[in-house]
Design a protein around this motif. Structure first.
Motif, PDB file in Angstrom:
ATOM      1  N   THR A 113      14.505 -12.245 -67.307  1.00 20.33           N
ATOM      2  CA  THR A 113      15.488 -11.436 -66.584  1.00 20.33           C
ATOM      3  C   THR A 113      14.779 -10.784 -65.412  1.00 20.33           C
ATOM      4  OG1 THR A 113      15.016  -9.535 -67.982  1.00 20.33           O
ATOM      5  CG2 THR A 113      16.808 -10.960 -68.672  1.00 20.33           C
ATOM      6  N   PRO A 114      15.497 -10.413 -64.334  1.00 16.47           N
ATOM      7  CA  PRO A 114      14.824  -9.843 -63.168  1.00 16.47           C
ATOM      8  C   PRO A 114      14.483  -8.379 -63.360  1.00 16.47           C
ATOM      9  CG  PRO A 114      17.162 -10.013 -62.748  1.00 16.47           C
ATOM     10  CD  PRO A 114      16.928 -10.666 -64.078  1.00 16.47           C
ATOM     11  N   GLY A 115      13.426  -7.907 -62.699  1.00 17.28           N
ATOM     12  CA  GLY A 115      13.093  -6.501 -62.574  1.00 17.28           C
ATOM     13  C   GLY A 115      13.296  -6.090 -61.133  1.00 17.28           C
ATOM     14  N   THR A 116      13.855  -4.893 -60.899  1.00 14.62           N
ATOM     15  CA  THR A 116      14.207  -4.445 -59.552  1.00 14.62           C
ATOM     16  C   THR A 116      13.177  -3.463 -59.034  1.00 14.62           C
ATOM     17  OG1 THR A 116      16.544  -4.734 -60.043  1.00 14.62           O
ATOM     18  CG2 THR A 116      16.001  -3.329 -58.170  1.00 14.62           C
ATOM     19  N   LEU A 117      12.818  -3.598 -57.752  1.00 14.42           N
ATOM     20  CA  LEU A 117      11.896  -2.676 -57.088  1.00 14.42           C
ATOM     21  C   LEU A 117      12.718  -1.686 -56.263  1.00 14.42           C
ATOM     22  CD1 LEU A 117       9.131  -1.718 -56.113  1.00 14.42           C
ATOM     23  CD2 LEU A 117       9.221  -3.482 -54.325  1.00 14.42           C
ATOM     24  N   THR A 118      12.513  -0.383 -56.561  1.00 13.10           N
ATOM     25  CA  THR A 118      13.138   0.670 -55.773  1.00 13.10           C
ATOM     26  C   THR A 118      12.057   1.391 -55.001  1.00 13.10           C
ATOM     27  OG1 THR A 118      14.890   0.967 -57.422  1.00 13.10           O
ATOM     28  CG2 THR A 118      14.538   2.767 -55.854  1.00 13.10           C
TER      29      THR A 118
ATOM     30  N   GLN B 212      14.302  -8.082 -56.135  1.00 13.43           N
ATOM     31  CA  GLN B 212      14.257  -8.389 -57.565  1.00 13.43           C
ATOM     32  C   GLN B 212      13.240  -9.496 -57.812  1.00 13.43           C
ATOM     33  OE1 GLN B 212      18.101  -9.214 -59.209  1.00 13.43           O
ATOM     34  NE2 GLN B 212      19.017  -7.298 -58.438  1.00 13.43           N
ATOM     35  N   PHE B 213      12.574  -9.423 -58.963  1.00 19.72           N
ATOM     36  CA  PHE B 213      11.525 -10.379 -59.323  1.00 19.72           C
ATOM     37  C   PHE B 213      11.746 -10.845 -60.745  1.00 19.72           C
ATOM     38  CE2 PHE B 213       9.919  -7.362 -56.224  1.00 19.72           C
ATOM     39  CZ  PHE B 213       9.329  -8.162 -55.267  1.00 19.72           C
TER      40      PHE B 213
ATOM     41  N   THR C  88      15.689 -11.376 -52.290  1.00 22.16           N
ATOM     42  CA  THR C  88      15.779 -10.287 -51.302  1.00 22.16           C
ATOM     43  C   THR C  88      17.205  -9.939 -50.963  1.00 22.16           C
ATOM     44  OG1 THR C  88      15.636 -11.876 -49.510  1.00 22.16           O
ATOM     45  CG2 THR C  88      13.546 -10.943 -50.298  1.00 22.16           C
ATOM     46  N   ASN C  89      18.158 -10.571 -51.687  1.00 26.02           N
ATOM     47  CA  ASN C  89      19.579 -10.307 -51.413  1.00 26.02           C
ATOM     48  C   ASN C  89      20.300  -9.768 -52.639  1.00 26.02           C
ATOM     49  OD1 ASN C  89      19.592 -12.553 -52.988  1.00 26.02           O
ATOM     50  ND2 ASN C  89      20.592 -13.916 -51.487  1.00 26.02           N
ATOM     51  N   GLY C  90      19.590  -8.962 -53.390  1.00 27.79           N
ATOM     52  CA  GLY C  90      20.216  -8.288 -54.543  1.00 27.79           C
ATOM     53  C   GLY C  90      20.463  -9.210 -55.709  1.00 27.79           C
ATOM     54  N   GLY C  91      19.681 -10.303 -55.857  1.00 24.24           N
ATOM     55  CA  GLY C  91      19.851 -11.214 -56.988  1.00 24.24           C
ATOM     56  C   GLY C  91      20.769 -12.359 -56.691  1.00 24.24           C
TER      57      GLY C  91
END
Length: 904
Positions: A141-146, A126-127, A90-93
């Motif tokens: 690798t992470p995927g980002t939720l926008t 990011q997940f 929750t802090n940008g990775g």
């Protein structure tokens, strides 16, 4: 030692005897079974070790509006069983923590993670997924939720109406929880590089008229703006201004204007009186003015006082205005001719001046016409210079002003010609004693010649003379130039030449008096009097050839004066040709064959048309016969051991400038003589390469240049085919020729029949008839000593070459004998003229029919191979009348080549 090694060693040990080998076999088998029973399970367990997981599909980033469900997925492979654990940042990775199946998350231990009812607070989460089995683990690798809200347009673009050429801008204001992007459209087409909240057209035009909108987007959604229209207004543009009007008093003048622009156009006519210092003022409709606010203005009942008034129109619409160019009103009268042009008669070559006088309002312009063809310039005078028959005819002039025009009555211009004929006179001056002058005049042109004085120069050389150039005739004076620097002038009228001309005669001051009348038509001698030109061919006393041209005046009183010009080139190999004959090739030593000179002779012609002349200084003489029907002279000359023949023909001024000497068709064949098998039967064969040859040629007078004949000389054959001749800068002649393998091939190119040869602009056609093949007999050498196909001679002693007779020579044939010193033994190369080191060309023109030639001792070099050629030729057709001063012939020839070998 491991089990495998032990088995190998056991099997490798030697067995001492047969009985023992049997015992050992049983033992080894039992032992092997025991070993394999213990070994195989271990191998089997080693083969199923687990493989660590890997990803074939990583989770991808997702954009969404609030309240939607989004998912992240992975695809992994590896030895079962795979376990999944999703992690969240929750802090940008910055850090990731394991997730639990708690609202809004589900599937945290599966390959698919779901996030329900997303809110803007999740934006940037990011997940990533960690996959584990017995062989290890791997993290994706992470995927980002926008998470972004749908863009909201708070200010829409507005429609626009702009003047053409001005700038226009469309803009939009929009809001979103994330950054926005823009794309503007014209109609349905995206506009390149229009990607901001505003779009500007710097200079609007009619091509920009359309609908416009913008699409506003963020990563989660997009929205289309309102569609607005652009209108472009065009100010007035006057495309056609009113024209000046010239009109008679009391009439109505009309002025019109044409303009373009966005409707509606309004018109306002204005006027400015002649001489006014003020500007233009608006007009309004009244008894005189109509259409003051339309595109067409009428000014009624104009008066002389309105002359010079200017009218213009101002055209207006909602976005601008434009003003036409002013037009001027002229009120007056059409031109009136006061003194009309008068008919004139002028001598060819002179100047005719036609003049008119007229009055009228304003500026007058003039246009002269010959018949219906405009001529001259804008002037009340028309000047015709160097007139000829084409200038004769009917002439008028049209005089125009702003009111109208008037046409003069037709007048006639007559061109008169000076009396045609030949004028013979005398000259005297510091050059010494009397000489002869001839002027030949026809069709307004003339040529002056003069010939040598009746004395011999003190140095024994020949006196000068020749053709001095053209006379340019105008209306009352004759001008011509005597080289090198004399300018001679005098008067002439339509009755003929009768003048005293003063000037420089070949650099010397003298007086030329022309007192004789034109050639008259009474009496044979008088009717054939005139200027004659021709050629001569001969041989000098030393055996060298000579040729040149003759120019003669045959006066009406029977006197004869001849000017002989030699082209040089007859000196042979070092011969001194001074003082040989009347056709002396030079007045000095010309060992290189160069040089040439002029020489004079005087004589008479009697009632029987027999003429004779004697060269100045008694160097030679000639006799001949005049044919009064064809105006031709043929004859012979002798002197100084030489002899020759000449031919002359009466010429006109046009023919005097004609440099053509001979036009002809030539057909010949080549032989090679290789031995003499019997005193009268030479062994002769045709050359196997192009033994037959045909040629059409046009040769020039010595010293003349015919390269510029126009149009190109051409040959018309019996089947009406026309072929152009080719000019050779090497020979200075025009020709068309080809070699052939057979006589049939040659006759297909130059067959028997009637031909016409056009000699540029000098002739409409020379007619020549080519008969069927009638070659004279083959020339050949008889006697001599032949060795291996060569005629052997002793170069240190005189040698006589014998050849057979040529009966056709008596009727105008040619005998030619030539020796070339060569540096090769290839007959074909010799025939082509390659490797020629030295040439002796010994030709016999006008000599008795020869049957031998003696080569003087030491003329040829010992130990050399030479090639010799004998040529026999016969004229079968001769035309000496179609083109004056030109001999047109058809000539058949045979050539025989043989080799001369000089003994060492």
């Amino acid at each position: 030692m491991d089990i495998g090694a032990k088995i190998v060693i056991l099997f490798a040990k030697p067995i001492p005897s047969k009985s023992m080998r049997a015992i050992h076999s049983v033992f080894r088998l039992s032992f092997l079974i025991a070993v394999l029973t213990a070994f195989i399970p271990a191998v089997a367990n080693a083969a199923v070790a687990p493989v660590a997981p890997t990803f074939s599909t990583q989770p991808t980033s997702v954009a969404s509006v609030p309240a939607k469900t989004v998912t992240f997925k992975v695809v992994a492979k590896g030895t079962a069983t795979l376990t999944y654990q999703w992690l969240i940042s929750t802090n940008g990775g910055g850090t990731f923590a394991p997730m639990a199946n708690e609202n809004p998350y589900s599937g945290v231990t599966t390959a698919t993670l779901s996030v329900k009812s997303v809110i803007t607070g999740y934006n940037g989460y990011q997940f990533k997924c960690k996959v584990t089995n017995g062989g290890g683990n791997v993290t994706s690798t992470p995927g980002t939720l926008t998470v972004a809200t749908v863009p909201i347009i708070s200010v829409q673009p507005q429609p626009a109406n702009v003047v053409a050429g001005n700038q226009v801008t469309f803009s939009v204001t929009a809001n979103s929880s994330t950054e926005l992007s823009y794309q503007w459209y014209k109609g349905t087409t995206a506009i390149s590089e229009a990607n901001s909240s505003s779009f500007t057209i710097n200079s609007a035009s009619s091509g920009d008229v359309n609908s416009y909108y913008v699409v506003v987007s963020n990563p989660a959604a997009s929205v289309k703006s309102a569609v607005v229209k652009l209108a472009v207004s065009t100010p007035p543009n006057v495309t056609t201004s009113p024209s000046d009007q010239g009109i008679l008093a009391g009439k109505t003048a009309t002025f019109k204007v044409v303009a373009t622009g966005t409707a509606t156009l309004a018109y306002q006519w204005q006027s400015k009186p002649f001489g006014s210092d003020g500007g233009f003022t608006n007009l309004s409709n009244n008894t005189t003015i109509a259409g003051a606010t339309t595109a067409s203005l009428s000014v009624k009942n104009v008066s002389l006082g309105m002359t010079g008034t200017q009218f213009q129109c101002v055209v207006t619409n909602a976005v601008g205005n434009d003003t036409s160019d002013p037009a001027t009103l002229s009120v007056g009268s059409v031109p009136v001719i006061q003194t009309p042009p008068m008919a004139v008669s002028v001598l060819a070559g002179g100047t005719a001046n036609l003049t008119v006088s007229a009055q009228g309002s304003g500026e007058l312009s003039y246009q002269w016409y010959k018949g219906t063809t405009p001529v001259g310039e804008n002037s009340n005078t028309l000047t015709l210079s160097e007139v000829d028959s084409t200038d004769a005819g009917s002439y008028t002039v049209v005089i125009t002003n702003s009111i109208g025009k008037v046409t003069s009555k037709a007048i006639i211009v007559t061109i008169t010609e000076p009396a045609a004929g030949v004028y013979v006179g005398t000259y005297s001056g510091t050059l010494g004693n009397k000489g002869k002058i001839a002027v030949v005049a026809e069709d307004g042109t003339a040529v002056l010649i003069h010939v040598a004085t009746s004395t011999v120069n003190t140095d024994g050389g020949n006196s000068t003379g020749g053709n001095l150039g053209p006379i340019s005739i105008n209306d009352d004076t004759t001008f011509f130039d005597i080289t090198p620097d004399g300018n001679v002038s005098g008067s002439v009228d339509s009755t003929g030449f009768n003048a005293t001309l003063q000037g420089n005669d070949v650099g010397n001051t003298g007086v030329i008096t022309l007192t004789a009348a034109p050639k008259v038509a009474t009496g044979i001698q008088q009717a054939n009097a005139g200027l004659y030109r021709g050629t001569y061919q001969g041989v000098n006393g030393d055996g060298s050839s000579s040729e040149g041209s003759l120019l003669a005046i045959l006066a009406a009183d029977g006197s004869l004066f001849v000017d002989i010009s030699n082209s040089g080139g007859g000196g042979g190999s070092g011969g001194n040709n001074s003082g040989n004959t009347s056709v002396n090739v030079s007045s000095g030593n010309n060992s290189d064959g160069s040089g040439g000179s002029d020489q004079g002779a005087t004589g008479t012609i009697n009632a029987s048309n027999m003429l004779s002349f004697t060269v100045f200084g008694g160097k030679g003489s000639g006799t001949g016969t005049l044919n009064p029907d064809t105006d031709t002279v043929t004859g012979n000359f002798t002197g100084g051991g030489g002899h020759g023949t000449f031919f002359m023909q009466l010429i006109t001024p046009a023919a005097l400038a004609n440099p053509v000497q001979i036009v002809g068709v030539n057909k010949f064949q080549d032989f090679q003589q290789i031995s003499t098998t019997a005193p009268t039967t030479p062994a002769i064969t045709l050359y196997d390469n192009a033994a037959f040859n045909a040629q059409v040629f046009i040769a020039a007078y010595p010293g003349s240049d015919i390269s510029g004949l126009t149009p190109t000389p051409s040959l018309t054959d019996p089947t009406a085919n026309v072929t152009n001749l080719n000019y050779s800068s090497d020979s200075g002649d025009w020709s068309l020729g080809q070699g052939f393998d057979t006589l049939l091939d040659m006759d297909n190119t130059i067959p028997a029949g009637n031909y016409s040869i056009s000699v540029g602009s000098l002739s409409d056609g020379l007619a020549l008839t080519v008969p069927a093949d009638a070659f004279p007999h083959i020339p050949a050498v008889t006697g001599g000593t032949w060795s291996t196909g060569n005629l052997s001679i002793n170069a240190r002693a005189a040698s006589t070459i014998q050849f057979n007779t040529f009966p056709e020579y008596a009727s105008g044939g040619i005998i030619q004998f030539e020796i070339d010193d060569v540096n090769t033994t290839d007959p074909k190369n010799l025939q082509d003229g390659n490797k020629i080191l030295h040439q002796q060309n010994i030709s016999f023109y006008g000599a008795p029919a020869l049957t031998s030639y003696t080569i003087p001792a030491n003329t040829l070099q010992p130990g050399h191979l030479y090639i010799a050629e004998i040529g026999f030729g016969a004229f079968t057709t001769v035309d000496q009348s179609s083109l004056p001063g030109t001999a047109a012939i058809v000539l058949f020839q045979n050539h025989t080549d043989f080799f001369i070998l000089t003994l060492p």
